[in-house]
Design a protein around this motif. Structure first.
Motif, PDB file in Angstrom:
ATOM      1  N   ALA A  99      -6.065  28.245  80.169  1.00 51.22           N
ATOM      2  CA  ALA A  99      -6.110  28.862  81.497  1.00 51.22           C
ATOM      3  C   ALA A  99      -7.161  28.181  82.365  1.00 51.22           C
ATOM      4  O   ALA A  99      -6.946  27.924  83.554  1.00 51.22           O
ATOM      5  N   LEU A 100      -8.307  27.866  81.773  1.00 52.04           N
ATOM      6  CA  LEU A 100      -9.366  27.199  82.527  1.00 52.04           C
ATOM      7  C   LEU A 100      -8.971  25.774  82.903  1.00 52.04           C
ATOM      8  O   LEU A 100      -9.247  25.311  84.010  1.00 52.04           O
ATOM      9  N   LYS A 101      -8.315  25.076  81.963  1.00 49.53           N
ATOM     10  CA  LYS A 101      -7.885  23.703  82.253  1.00 49.53           C
ATOM     11  C   LYS A 101      -6.825  23.661  83.343  1.00 49.53           C
ATOM     12  O   LYS A 101      -6.782  22.734  84.146  1.00 49.53           O
ATOM     13  N   ASN A 102      -5.965  24.668  83.360  1.00 44.21           N
ATOM     14  CA  ASN A 102      -4.882  24.709  84.343  1.00 44.21           C
ATOM     15  C   ASN A 102      -5.348  25.152  85.719  1.00 44.21           C
ATOM     16  O   ASN A 102      -4.622  24.987  86.704  1.00 44.21           O
ATOM     17  N   ARG A 103      -6.539  25.711  85.803  1.00 43.66           N
ATOM     18  CA  ARG A 103      -7.051  26.170  87.088  1.00 43.66           C
ATOM     19  C   ARG A 103      -7.309  24.973  87.996  1.00 43.66           C
ATOM     20  O   ARG A 103      -8.078  24.096  87.677  1.00 43.66           O
ATOM     21  N   ARG A 104      -6.630  24.960  89.124  1.00 43.78           N
ATOM     22  CA  ARG A 104      -6.747  23.861  90.067  1.00 43.78           C
ATOM     23  C   ARG A 104      -6.796  24.406  91.485  1.00 43.78           C
ATOM     24  O   ARG A 104      -6.544  25.586  91.717  1.00 43.78           O
ATOM     25  N   THR A 105      -7.088  23.535  92.425  1.00 44.23           N
ATOM     26  CA  THR A 105      -7.118  23.914  93.832  1.00 44.23           C
ATOM     27  C   THR A 105      -5.763  23.630  94.470  1.00 44.23           C
ATOM     28  O   THR A 105      -5.323  22.478  94.496  1.00 44.23           O
ATOM     29  N   TYR A 106      -5.123  24.685  94.952  1.00 42.01           N
ATOM     30  CA  TYR A 106      -3.848  24.559  95.655  1.00 42.01           C
ATOM     31  C   TYR A 106      -4.074  24.877  97.136  1.00 42.01           C
ATOM     32  O   TYR A 106      -4.387  26.010  97.492  1.00 42.01           O
ATOM     33  N   TYR A 107      -3.908  23.867  97.979  1.00 44.73           N
ATOM     34  CA  TYR A 107      -4.099  24.065  99.408  1.00 44.73           C
ATOM     35  C   TYR A 107      -2.835  24.521 100.119  1.00 44.73           C
ATOM     36  O   TYR A 107      -2.904  25.074 101.211  1.00 44.73           O
ATOM     37  N   PHE A 108      -1.680  24.285  99.508  1.00 43.52           N
ATOM     38  CA  PHE A 108      -0.416  24.642 100.156  1.00 43.52           C
ATOM     39  C   PHE A 108       0.199  25.823  99.426  1.00 43.52           C
ATOM     40  O   PHE A 108       0.692  25.688  98.304  1.00 43.52           O
ATOM     41  N   ILE A 109       0.126  26.988 100.067  1.00 43.75           N
ATOM     42  CA  ILE A 109       0.562  28.240  99.460  1.00 43.75           C
ATOM     43  C   ILE A 109       1.422  29.007 100.460  1.00 43.75           C
ATOM     44  O   ILE A 109       1.310  28.816 101.668  1.00 43.75           O
ATOM     45  N   SER A 110       2.271  29.867  99.924  1.00 42.84           N
ATOM     46  CA  SER A 110       3.151  30.655 100.789  1.00 42.84           C
ATOM     47  C   SER A 110       2.758  32.124 100.737  1.00 42.84           C
ATOM     48  O   SER A 110       1.930  32.539  99.923  1.00 42.84           O
ATOM     49  N   GLY A 111       3.406  32.905 101.568  1.00 43.21           N
ATOM     50  CA  GLY A 111       3.131  34.337 101.650  1.00 43.21           C
ATOM     51  C   GLY A 111       3.891  35.141 100.620  1.00 43.21           C
ATOM     52  O   GLY A 111       4.255  36.297 100.878  1.00 43.21           O
ATOM     53  N   LYS A 112       4.132  34.564  99.464  1.00 43.35           N
ATOM     54  CA  LYS A 112       4.828  35.267  98.383  1.00 43.35           C
ATOM     55  C   LYS A 112       3.918  35.340  97.161  1.00 43.35           C
ATOM     56  O   LYS A 112       3.003  34.541  97.006  1.00 43.35           O
ATOM     57  N   SER A 113       4.207  36.301  96.295  1.00 38.72           N
ATOM     58  CA  SER A 113       3.415  36.475  95.073  1.00 38.72           C
ATOM     59  C   SER A 113       4.342  36.639  93.881  1.00 38.72           C
ATOM     60  O   SER A 113       5.450  37.172  94.010  1.00 38.72           O
ATOM     61  N   THR A 114       3.893  36.206  92.733  1.00 34.91           N
ATOM     62  CA  THR A 114       4.651  36.357  91.484  1.00 34.91           C
ATOM     63  C   THR A 114       4.409  37.716  90.842  1.00 34.91           C
ATOM     64  O   THR A 114       5.123  38.110  89.926  1.00 34.91           O
TER      65      THR A 114
ATOM     66  N   ALA B 111      -2.960  31.827  86.161  1.00 36.21           N
ATOM     67  CA  ALA B 111      -2.187  32.083  84.943  1.00 36.21           C
ATOM     68  C   ALA B 111      -0.925  32.883  85.245  1.00 36.21           C
ATOM     69  O   ALA B 111       0.037  32.848  84.478  1.00 36.21           O
ATOM     70  N   GLU B 112      -0.924  33.587  86.382  1.00 42.49           N
ATOM     71  CA  GLU B 112       0.252  34.354  86.814  1.00 42.49           C
ATOM     72  C   GLU B 112       1.183  33.527  87.699  1.00 42.49           C
ATOM     73  O   GLU B 112       2.127  34.053  88.283  1.00 42.49           O
ATOM     74  N   GLY B 113       0.900  32.220  87.823  1.00 38.95           N
ATOM     75  CA  GLY B 113       1.775  31.341  88.586  1.00 38.95           C
ATOM     76  C   GLY B 113       1.441  31.241  90.063  1.00 38.95           C
ATOM     77  O   GLY B 113       2.246  30.729  90.850  1.00 38.95           O
ATOM     78  N   LEU B 114       0.261  31.705  90.452  1.00 37.26           N
ATOM     79  CA  LEU B 114      -0.146  31.651  91.855  1.00 37.26           C
ATOM     80  C   LEU B 114      -1.013  30.427  92.128  1.00 37.26           C
ATOM     81  O   LEU B 114      -1.714  29.945  91.245  1.00 37.26           O
ATOM     82  N   GLY B 115      -0.945  29.931  93.345  1.00 38.18           N
ATOM     83  CA  GLY B 115      -1.803  28.839  93.788  1.00 38.18           C
ATOM     84  C   GLY B 115      -3.017  29.414  94.488  1.00 38.18           C
ATOM     85  O   GLY B 115      -2.890  30.318  95.314  1.00 38.18           O
ATOM     86  N   VAL B 116      -4.178  28.902  94.152  1.00 38.74           N
ATOM     87  CA  VAL B 116      -5.439  29.479  94.624  1.00 38.74           C
ATOM     88  C   VAL B 116      -6.362  28.369  95.117  1.00 38.74           C
ATOM     89  O   VAL B 116      -6.352  27.263  94.580  1.00 38.74           O
ATOM     90  N   ASN B 117      -7.155  28.665  96.138  1.00 34.37           N
ATOM     91  CA  ASN B 117      -8.263  27.782  96.515  1.00 34.37           C
ATOM     92  C   ASN B 117      -9.428  28.646  96.941  1.00 34.37           C
ATOM     93  O   ASN B 117      -9.291  29.860  97.111  1.00 34.37           O
TER      94      ASN B 117
END
Length: 197
Positions: free
Chosen positions: A6-21, A138-144
């Protein structure tokens, strides 16, 4: 190993939409669990979090945009506006604060450590940020994570009626990713660790 994955997969996503998983309730539960799990110096528990959904999420990024409009030269503002709009396009934002009343109280109670308590408060806040960031991803969301404080602090407190003692530390927009993260270069751990036996 799931923890480290989970820590390794944590990345910065700058392009995100108004939807949630996941549901709003699940997002709130992630924030609650992070606050319960994140360690704090002297068990201060001074980390405060606000989760902004819907219009409140949009209102935050409007505050950021209009604040920057007064500072950034007009010729350079288009790039700034596009960046802010990319955060506003997200599903929600987590705001991170330190309750300075608690931190100042510890400074008074333990004067020998006075200078360290603000540092330790920031460290505790960073741990809560990492937990929430990794859990959302980890829930499939993009975060920054962003840091428009302190220039937005006063208006944010006024508009959202946060206590004056809450010091804004970071802003974390998130949503369904619409593009992958940028490439990341990593200095090998072997160059950053010393082992003494």
């Amino acid at each position: 190993m799931e923890f480290f994955e989970a820590l390794k997969n944590r990345r910065t996503y700058y392009f995100i939409s108004g939807k949630s998983t996941i549901s709003d309730e699940e997002i709130i539960k992630i924030a609650e669990n992070a606050l319960l799990c994140a360690p704090t110096a002297f068990n201060s528990q001074s980390v405060r979090v606000a989760v902004l959904f819907g219009e409140n999420h949009n209102k935050l990024w409007s505050i950021v945009k209009e604040t920057l409009r007064k500072i950034v030269p007009p010729d350079n503002f288009a790039g700034t506006e596009a960046k802010i709009n990319s955060f506003d396009a997200g599903y929600a934002t987590v705001l991170f604060f330190d309750d300075t009343e608690i931190t100042k109280g510890l400074q008074e109670k333990f004067p020998s450590y006075k200078d360290n308590f603000p540092i330790w408060a920031q460290q505790s806040n960073g741990m809560a940020q990492l937990i929430i960031w990794s859990a959302l991803e980890a829930e499939g969301l993009g975060v920054n994570i962003q840091h428009y404080n302190p220039i937005i602090d006063d208006e944010v407190k006024e508009v959202f009626d946060f206590p004056k003692s809450w010091q804004l530390v970071a802003q974390m927009p998130f949503g369904l990713p619409t593009a992958g993260p940028d490439a990341k270069s990593v200095v090998p751990a072997s160059e950053r660790i010393r082992v003494l036996k």
